[in-house]
Design an enzyme around this catalytic site. Structure first.
Site, PDB file in Angstrom:
ATOM      1  CB  ALA A  82      -0.786  -0.146   1.306  1.00  0.00           C
ATOM      2  CG  ASP A  83       4.600   3.906   0.652  1.00  0.00           C
ATOM      3  OD1 ASP A  83       3.816   4.750   0.235  1.00  0.00           O
ATOM      4  OD2 ASP A  83       5.543   4.000   2.048  1.00  0.00           O
ATOM      5  CG  MET A  84       4.670  -0.973  -5.198  1.00  0.00           C
ATOM      6  SD  MET A  84       3.637  -1.626  -6.724  1.00  0.00           S
ATOM      7  CE  MET A  84       3.230  -3.047  -5.326  1.00  0.00           C
ATOM      8  CG  ASN A 116       9.009   2.235  -1.144  1.00  0.00           C
ATOM      9  OD1 ASN A 116       9.881   2.612  -0.034  1.00  0.00           O
ATOM     10  ND2 ASN A 116       7.991   2.330  -0.761  1.00  0.00           N
TER      11      ASN A 116
END
Length: 227
Positions: free
Chosen positions: A134-136, A140
């Protein structure tokens, strides 16, 4: 790795935030609709999740299991023997950061193909597995020499439930820690589940079978402050 003393310092900061939030709700009626105390509670819960690196390691392991046979997308493997609450140890990532577009183009990678691979991978994780990074953001993500995309920083994940309800990263991780704790017998909400038993649960494939069966309640106040 969590730096020594961070939990105590952050706990003291939270006390200050709570005091300010309560004063606002008591003496400034116009602010009450914003629920400042609830905002600080959300911050506290999120910080607790972020400061227990076993949860991030569990997310890496589950996502790694889900995509083991998928083309074009990987996550680093976790070394559970060298991973604990304050330290996560994973495999080396060799590649170019996705933010470095010029270097990726100079290395001969097809930018359009990488974009399609990223979107297709995310949809597979979300719609097929119901568990996704959920933090792509590009910071990252790395592009390996063979063109595969490698994702890091799984501190925030999401889960698509059986009813199609997307859970926040915080709730997803509560669910994740609870179902694994129930299987391995560790009181993980209190921080008592050992990395060895936690990793054994994941290696045995218990995480998938227990998905959507357990939902954790919010953690006790400051369970990590004395550490």
């Amino acid at each position: 790795m969590i730096r020594p003393g961070v939990r105590g310092r952050f706990g003291r900061d939270l006390d200050t935030f709570y005091a300010a939030a309560r004063l606002q709700e008591r003496f400034i009626p116009s602010v009450r609709r914003l629920r400042p105390v609830a905002v600080v509670q959300t911050l506290e819960q999120s910080a607790r999740i972020e400061m227990d690196l076993r949860l991030e390691a569990a997310a890496f392991s589950e996502l790694g299991e889900n995509i083991a046979d998928d083309p074009g997308f990987t996550v680093p493997a976790i070394d559970w023997e060298l991973t604990g609450r304050d330290c996560i140890t994973m495999g080396w990532v060799d590649g170019l950061k996705l933010t470095d577009i010029d270097a990726i183009r100079d290395a001969g990678h097809d930018l359009k193909a990488l974009g399609a691979n990223l979107v297709q991978s995310f949809l597979r994780h979300t719609l097929r597995d119901g568990f996704f990074h959920a933090d792509m953001h590009p910071g990252n993500l790395f592009v390996a020499p063979d063109g595969r995309i490698t994702a890091v920083d799984l501190g925030i994940t999401g889960r698509l439930g059986l009813q199609g309800t997307a859970l926040s990263g915080r709730n997803s991780l509560w669910l994740h820690q609870t179902r694994l704790s129930a299987r391995c017998g560790g009181a993980f909400r209190g921080g008592l589940c050992s990395p060895a038993s936690f990793g054994a649960c994941l290696r045995a494939g218990h995480s998938r079978r227990l998905a959507n069966r357990f939902m954790a309640s919010p953690p006790r106040r400051y369970p990590w402050r004395s550490c």
